[in-house]
Design a protein around this motif. Structure first.
Motif, PDB file in Angstrom:
ATOM      1  N   GLN A 636      25.579  17.001 -77.104  1.00  0.00           N
ATOM      2  CA  GLN A 636      26.445  16.692 -75.979  1.00  0.00           C
ATOM      3  C   GLN A 636      27.268  15.474 -76.342  1.00  0.00           C
ATOM      4  OE1 GLN A 636      25.266  17.184 -71.723  1.00  0.00           O
ATOM      5  NE2 GLN A 636      23.204  17.005 -72.580  1.00  0.00           N
ATOM      6  N   LEU A 637      28.576  15.573 -76.127  1.00  0.00           N
ATOM      7  CA  LEU A 637      29.448  14.444 -76.396  1.00  0.00           C
ATOM      8  C   LEU A 637      29.372  13.383 -75.301  1.00  0.00           C
ATOM      9  CD1 LEU A 637      32.570  16.379 -77.752  1.00  0.00           C
ATOM     10  CD2 LEU A 637      30.702  15.317 -79.048  1.00  0.00           C
ATOM     11  N   GLY A 638      28.920  13.778 -74.122  1.00  0.00           N
ATOM     12  CA  GLY A 638      28.801  12.827 -73.018  1.00  0.00           C
ATOM     13  C   GLY A 638      29.982  12.918 -72.074  1.00  0.00           C
ATOM     14  N   VAL A 639      29.711  12.754 -70.788  1.00  0.00           N
ATOM     15  CA  VAL A 639      30.772  12.874 -69.789  1.00  0.00           C
ATOM     16  C   VAL A 639      31.435  11.545 -69.491  1.00  0.00           C
ATOM     17  CG1 VAL A 639      29.686  14.865 -68.708  1.00  0.00           C
ATOM     18  CG2 VAL A 639      29.084  12.566 -67.933  1.00  0.00           C
ATOM     19  N   GLY A 640      30.862  10.455 -69.992  1.00  0.00           N
ATOM     20  CA  GLY A 640      31.430   9.142 -69.734  1.00  0.00           C
ATOM     21  C   GLY A 640      31.015   8.597 -68.380  1.00  0.00           C
ATOM     22  N   LYS A 641      31.092   7.280 -68.263  1.00  0.00           N
ATOM     23  CA  LYS A 641      30.642   6.650 -67.015  1.00  0.00           C
ATOM     24  C   LYS A 641      31.585   6.947 -65.860  1.00  0.00           C
ATOM     25  CE  LYS A 641      27.938   2.870 -68.949  1.00  0.00           C
ATOM     26  NZ  LYS A 641      27.718   1.404 -68.955  1.00  0.00           N
ATOM     27  N   GLY A 642      32.857   6.733 -66.032  1.00  0.00           N
ATOM     28  CA  GLY A 642      33.820   7.047 -64.992  1.00  0.00           C
ATOM     29  C   GLY A 642      33.548   6.290 -63.702  1.00  0.00           C
ATOM     30  N   SER A 643      34.161   6.757 -62.616  1.00  0.00           N
ATOM     31  CA  SER A 643      34.017   6.111 -61.298  1.00  0.00           C
ATOM     32  C   SER A 643      33.518   7.101 -60.260  1.00  0.00           C
ATOM     33  CB  SER A 643      35.366   5.531 -60.854  1.00  0.00           C
ATOM     34  OG  SER A 643      36.333   6.571 -60.755  1.00  0.00           O
ATOM     35  N   VAL A 644      32.747   8.090 -60.715  1.00  0.00           N
ATOM     36  CA  VAL A 644      32.258   9.113 -59.799  1.00  0.00           C
ATOM     37  C   VAL A 644      31.415   8.511 -58.680  1.00  0.00           C
ATOM     38  CG1 VAL A 644      30.823  11.174 -59.615  1.00  0.00           C
ATOM     39  CG2 VAL A 644      32.355  10.890 -61.565  1.00  0.00           C
ATOM     40  N   CYS A 645      30.568   7.564 -59.032  1.00  0.00           N
ATOM     41  CA  CYS A 645      29.688   6.957 -58.035  1.00  0.00           C
ATOM     42  C   CYS A 645      30.494   6.217 -56.967  1.00  0.00           C
ATOM     43  CB  CYS A 645      28.715   6.003 -58.716  1.00  0.00           C
ATOM     44  SG  CYS A 645      27.514   5.267 -57.570  1.00  0.00           S
ATOM     45  N   GLU A 646      31.454   5.399 -57.413  1.00  0.00           N
ATOM     46  CA  GLU A 646      32.254   4.655 -56.450  1.00  0.00           C
ATOM     47  C   GLU A 646      33.034   5.591 -55.538  1.00  0.00           C
ATOM     48  OE1 GLU A 646      32.060   4.206 -59.594  1.00  0.00           O
ATOM     49  OE2 GLU A 646      31.560   2.113 -60.037  1.00  0.00           O
ATOM     50  N   GLN A 647      33.572   6.636 -56.113  1.00  0.00           N
ATOM     51  CA  GLN A 647      34.334   7.583 -55.311  1.00  0.00           C
ATOM     52  C   GLN A 647      33.438   8.280 -54.285  1.00  0.00           C
ATOM     53  OE1 GLN A 647      36.076  10.144 -58.238  1.00  0.00           O
ATOM     54  NE2 GLN A 647      37.688   8.677 -58.809  1.00  0.00           N
ATOM     55  N   ALA A 648      32.231   8.658 -54.712  1.00  0.00           N
ATOM     56  CA  ALA A 648      31.319   9.339 -53.783  1.00  0.00           C
ATOM     57  C   ALA A 648      30.900   8.408 -52.650  1.00  0.00           C
ATOM     58  CB  ALA A 648      30.092   9.847 -54.537  1.00  0.00           C
ATOM     59  N   VAL A 649      30.664   7.121 -52.947  1.00  0.00           N
ATOM     60  CA  VAL A 649      30.311   6.164 -51.899  1.00  0.00           C
ATOM     61  C   VAL A 649      31.461   6.024 -50.914  1.00  0.00           C
ATOM     62  CG1 VAL A 649      29.822   3.734 -51.431  1.00  0.00           C
ATOM     63  CG2 VAL A 649      28.678   4.900 -53.320  1.00  0.00           C
ATOM     64  N   GLN A 650      32.692   5.923 -51.440  1.00  0.00           N
ATOM     65  CA  GLN A 650      33.834   5.783 -50.557  1.00  0.00           C
ATOM     66  C   GLN A 650      33.996   7.015 -49.670  1.00  0.00           C
ATOM     67  OE1 GLN A 650      37.680   5.426 -52.442  1.00  0.00           O
ATOM     68  NE2 GLN A 650      38.387   3.973 -50.870  1.00  0.00           N
ATOM     69  N   GLN A 651      33.784   8.174 -50.247  1.00  0.00           N
ATOM     70  CA  GLN A 651      33.887   9.400 -49.446  1.00  0.00           C
ATOM     71  C   GLN A 651      32.806   9.436 -48.366  1.00  0.00           C
ATOM     72  OE1 GLN A 651      34.076  13.052 -51.629  1.00  0.00           O
ATOM     73  NE2 GLN A 651      33.296  14.261 -49.926  1.00  0.00           N
ATOM     74  N   ALA A 652      31.584   9.007 -48.716  1.00  0.00           N
ATOM     75  CA  ALA A 652      30.506   9.006 -47.732  1.00  0.00           C
ATOM     76  C   ALA A 652      30.816   8.076 -46.573  1.00  0.00           C
ATOM     77  CB  ALA A 652      29.194   8.606 -48.393  1.00  0.00           C
ATOM     78  N   ASN A 653      31.532   6.979 -46.838  1.00  0.00           N
ATOM     79  CA  ASN A 653      31.914   6.070 -45.762  1.00  0.00           C
ATOM     80  C   ASN A 653      33.106   6.594 -44.979  1.00  0.00           C
ATOM     81  OD1 ASN A 653      30.429   3.381 -45.508  1.00  0.00           O
ATOM     82  ND2 ASN A 653      30.621   3.566 -47.736  1.00  0.00           N
TER      83      ASN A 653
END
Length: 726
Positions: A636-653
Motif C-alpha cells: 500500500q502506498l498510503g492514503v496520506g494524512k490529509g484533513s479528513v478528520c477536520e472536515q468530518a468534525v466540521q460537518q458534524a458541527n
C-alpha cells in the motif's frame, strides 16, 4: 216511725249499689295480677323472633333468621341470639356457604350511658363459631354491600362516633375471602385468648389459601379491642405473611391505633423480585433481583412512612425513606433512595431489561438486542410518585461508570426523567427523558443523552486498549412512540453524534487486524510498537424510522484510517455494514479492503470484501508462478494524512445527526474547577438554543484556522470525495 224507717233505709240502699263496683274492680285487679304472674312465668322472648327476622331481612336485602332470642335486663343488659343465619343475596345463590352464620352472638350494652348522652358502650361482644363467605366478582359485584342490587360502591359512611367496645370474644371463627380481581381465595381462622395474669388478651388470625395467584399463609397476633381502645396500653402487633416467594414480617406496637399515632413497628420484607409486592402494596415496582429490606414503619392520618430502611438488592445495597399518601384519588409515593455500592445489572428492570446476572442461555438469531420488557401503563396509572436515587459507587466490569444520580416523576401515567446521570472519570453522561401515555398503551417519548468530556481511556478501560488524554463529547437523541425500549428505538427518529478531541493511544493490534496488516499485527502482538496514537474518532449516524445509517464513521490512528458505512436496522435487529481500514503511510504485507458485517445483530456474518479477496487471490497466484512477486498485492502506498478528520468534525458541527452539535462537550479543561463547572452544565436540562450557541461558538473558534474556512457544502463534498477515493 215511718220517717225514721225511711231514713235508715236510704243508706242501706246506697251501700248495696257501691259494692258491685268494688267487687268488679277487685276482680279485674286480681285478673291483671294473675296475668302478670302468668306472663312472667311463661314469657318467651322468641315471640319477637319473626319480627326480628322480617326487619333484618328487609334491611340486609337477603334472608336473615335466628332460632332463639335471649334478653337479660339490668344496668348492663345482655342480648343473645342462637343459630344466626344470614343467607346470600339473590345474585349469589350459587355460593355453597351462607354469607354469615354463628352458633350464638352475645352483646352486652349499658343503656344508661346512651340515655345520658355518653354514647354506646358495649362491654362484651361474643361470637361463637362465626362463619363468613365474602365474595367479589370480576365485574365488581359483591355480596358484602348491604344495598339493593349489591352495587359496587358502599353507602357514605356514618359520622356517628364508634361505640366503646370492651372485650371481643371469638371462638372458632372461619371466614372465606374470594376476590376475583385480586385472583385470591383464602380463609381466615380467627380466635381470641382471654385476659390473664395482667395480659389483656389477644386476637389471633391465620390465613391459608391463594392470593394474587400465589399461595398465601399468614399468622397475626394482636391486642384485643380493649387494648385497641386504651391509649395507655400500646397495641401489640406481630404479623408474618408468605405470599408465594415473598415474605413479610411486621412487629412492634402502636400507642393509639384509633387515632393513628405513635407507631413503633419494624417492617421486613424479602423475596426474589420486588415486582411481586404489587398485589400486597398496590405500588408498581419494576423487576428486581432478590432483595431483603428492613426499616421502620409509621403512619398518621395523612401518611404512611417507611423510614431509615436498609437492605440488599441483588449485589447492591439499598436504603432510604419512602412516604405514601393513600388518601389521594391516586396514591402518592415520595421516595428518597441511596446505595453505597451499585451493580447496574440489579437496576436493569427499571429500563425494561432482565435484572441480575442471569446465566448465559442460547438466544434466537432475531432476538431484540435492546430491552423489550413492556412498560405497564395500567400499573403506572395506579400511583403518582417522585423518586430520587443516588448511588455512590458503581460496580460493573463492562461499563466504566463511577456513580449514578436519578430524579424521576410519575404523574397520571406519564414518566418524566428529570435526571439520569453517570459520572465517568472527570466526564459525565447526562440524560433526561419524557414518556407520555399514547394510544394502544404506548408512550410518546423524547430522550436526550449528553456525553461531556468523557476520557477515552476511562471509557475503554475494560478492554485495556486505549490510553492517553483523549476525550469524547456529543449527543444522542430519540423521538418515538412505543411500549418498550426496543420498540421505541425501532420506531424512532434521532441520531448519534460523538466526536473525539485531543487524541489518545489505541492498541496498535486493533487497527492492524482490521486492515489485516499481517506484518504489523505480528509486531504489535510482540509489543513492537506497543501503542499507536488515536488521532481522530467521529461517529455521526442519523436514526430514521428505526434504521441507523451513517453520515460519518471515522477512526484515525497514526498509521491507519478506518471508515464505516452501512445501516443498522433495529426494526429487524439486523445490520448491513462495511468497515475499511487503509494504511496512511507506505506499508508492505498488508491486505486492505472492506470487511462486510451483515445478518442478525446478535450473531452477524463477517466476510471479506471483493478487494480483499482479489488481493488474496493475486498473492496466491503470484506465489505459485513467481514467489518473489507475491508481495506485490500486499503493498500500500498510503492514503496520506490529509484533513479528513477536520472536515468530518466540521460537518458534524454543521449538520449533526443527533440534531445537536457536539460544540463544547469535548476537550480538556485547564483546571478542576472548570471540569466541575462543565459537569454541572452537562447535568442540567440543556435547551436547544444553548446547544446552538455552543455550536456557533465552536464554529467561530475553529473558523480562525485557515484549514477550516470551507463552507458546509464544500466540506460535505470533500468528505464524500475522500470516502470515494478511500
Amino acid at each position: 216511725m215511718t220517717e225514721q224507717t225511711g231514713a235508715d233505709a236510704a243508706p242501706k240502699t246506697r251501700t248495696k249499689r257501691r259494692h258491685p263496683v268494688l267487687k268488679t274492680f277487685g276482680s279485674l285487679l286480681g285478673v291483671v295480677v294473675v296475668l302478670l304472674i302468668l306472663l312472667i312465668i311463661f314469657w318467651d322472648w322468641d315471640w319477637f323472633v319473626p319480627t326480628i327476622d322480617r326487619r333484618a331481612s328487609a334491611a340486609a336485602h337477603r334472608p336473615v333468621s335466628i332460632a332463639h332470642l335471649h334478653v337479660h335486663l339490668g344496668w348492663t343488659t345482655t342480648v343473645s341470639v342462637d343459630d344466626l343465619r344470614v343467607a346470600q343475596p339473590d345474585t349469589f345463590k350459587s355460593e355453597k356457604e351462607d354469607f354469615a352464620s354463628a352458633r350464638s352472638v352475645t352483646v352486652s350494652v349499658k343503656p344508661w350511658d346512651y340515655i345520658t348522652g355518653h354514647g354506646i358502650t358495649l362491654p362484651l361482644i361474643a361470637l361463637d363459631t362465626p362463619r363468613g363467605d365474602i365474595v367479589s366478582l370480576l365485574n365488581g359485584r359483591n355480596n358484602y354491600t348491604f344495598s339493593e342490587g349489591t352495587s359496587t360502591s358502599s353507602s357514605s359512611s356514618s359520622q356517628t362516633a364508634l361505640p366503646k367496645i370492651g372485650e371481643l370474644r371469638i371462638t372458632n371463627g372461619d371466614i372465606r375471602i374470594a376476590m376475583a380481581k385480586l385472583h385470591s381465595d383464602f380463609r381466615l381462622k380467627i380466635h381470641t385468648t382471654p385476659p390473664e395474669n395482667g395480659n389483656l388478651g389477644t386476637i389471633v388470625a391465620d390465613a391459608n389459601g391463594r392470593y394474587a395467584r400465589a399461595p398465601i399463609t399468614g399468622h397475626f397476633v394482636g391486642g384485643t379491642l380493649l387494648t385497641l381502645a386504651n391509649p395507655k396500653n400500646p397495641y401489640p402487633i406481630d404479623l408474618r405473611v408468605a405470599n408465594g416467594p415473598t415474605y413479610v414480617t411486621l412487629h412492634g406496637t402502636v400507642d393509639d391505633p384509633v387515632h393513628f399515632a405513635g407507631a413503633r413497628l419494624a417492617l421486613h420484607f424479602a423475596g426474589p423480585d420486588m415486582a411481586l409486592l404489587y398485589p400486597l402494596t398496590g405500588i408498581p415496582i419494576p423487576q428486581t433481583p432478590h432483595y431483603s429490606v428492613t426499616g421502620n414503619l409509621d403512619y398518621s392520618k395523612s401518611m404512611i412512612r417507611f423510614n431509615r430502611f436498609e437492605g440488599r438488592l441483588g449485589n447492591s445495597d439499598i436504603g432510604g425513606d419512602i412516604n405514601v399518601d393513600p388518601h389521594q384519588h391516586v396514591p402518592y409515593v415520595d421516595a428518597k433512595l441511596h446505595s453505597h455500592l451499585v451493580d447496574l445489572a440489579d437496576l436493569a428492570g427499571f429500563v425494561g431489561g432482565k435484572p441480575g446476572h442471569a446465566p448465559a442461555t442460547p438466544v434466537k438469531a432475531d432476538s431484540n438486542v435492546l430491552p423489550d420488557q413492556r412498560i405497564s401503563v395500567p400499573k403506572l396509572n395506579s400511583v403518582n410518585a417522585h423518586i430520587v436515587y443516588h448511588g455512590d459507587h458503581i460496580e460493573n466490569k463492562r461499563l466504566p461508570l463511577d456513580n449514578i444520580d436519578t430524579d424521576v416523576t410519575v404523574q397520571h401515567g406519564a414518566i418524566d426523567v428529570h435526571k439520569l446521570n453517570f459520572a465517568v472519570g472527570s466526564g459525565t453522561l447526562a440524560s433526561d427523558a419524557t414518556l407520555k401515555p399514547a394510544a394502544n398503551d404506548n408512550f410518546a417519548t423524547r430522550f436526550r443523552l449528553d456525553v461531556s468530556r468523557v476520557q477515552v481511556a476511562r471509557l475503554m478501560q475494560g478492554a485495556g486498549a486505549v490510553h492517553g488524554q483523549g476525550t469524547i463529547g456529543g449527543h444522542i437523541t430519540l423521538a418515538s412512540t412505543g411500549h418498550s425500549v426496543a420498540d421505541l428505538v425501532a420506531n424512532g427518529d434521532g441520531g448519534v453524534t460523538l466526536v473525539l478531541d485531543q487524541g489518545g493511544n489505541l492498541s496498535a493490534i486493533l487497527p492492524d487486524l482490521l486492515g489485516l496488516q499481517v506484518g504489523n499485527a505480528i509486531l504489535s502482538a510482540l509489543g513492537i510498537p506497543d501503542r499507536t496514537p488515536l488521532q481522530c474518532f467521529i461517529a455521526d449516524m442519523p436514526l430514521r424510522n428505526g434504521i441507523l445509517s451513517t453520515h460519518s464513521l471515522l477512526i484515525q490512528t497514526g498509521d491507519t484510517r478506518t471508515t464505516g458505512s452501512g445501516t443498522v436496522d433495529f426494526r429487524k435487529n439486523t445490520l448491513d455494514y462495511a468497515i475499511t481500514t487503509r494504511a496512511i503511510h507506505f506499508t508492505v504485507a498488508s491486505f486492505p479492503g472492506a470487511v462486510h458485517i451483515s445478518g442478525p445483530i446478535r450473531s452477524p456474518t463477517i466476510l471479506p470484501g471483493a478487494e480483499l479477496i482479489g488481493r488474496l487471490a493475486a498473492t496466491a497466484g503470484l506465489a505459485a508462478l513467481f514467489p518473489p512477486a507475491a508481495i506485490l498485492p500486499t503493498i500500500q502506498l498510503g492514503v496520506g494524512k490529509g484533513s479528513v478528520c477536520e472536515q468530518a468534525v466540521q460537518q458534524a458541527n454543521a449538520n449533526p445527526a443527533a440534531g445537536i452539535a457536539p460544540g463544547a462537550t469535548t476537550g480538556a479543561h485547564p483546571s478542576a474547577a472548570a471540569r466541575a463547572g462543565a459537569a454541572q452544565a452537562a447535568t442540567s436540562h440543556a435547551a436547544p438554543h444553548r446547544a446552538t450557541h455552543a455550536a456557533t461558538h465552536h464554529a467561530a473558534h475553529t473558523a480562525a484556522a485557515p484549514r477550516e474556512t470551507a463552507s458546509a457544502a464544500q466540506v460535505r463534498a470533500a468528505w464524500a470525495k475522500k470516502q470515494h477515493t478511500n
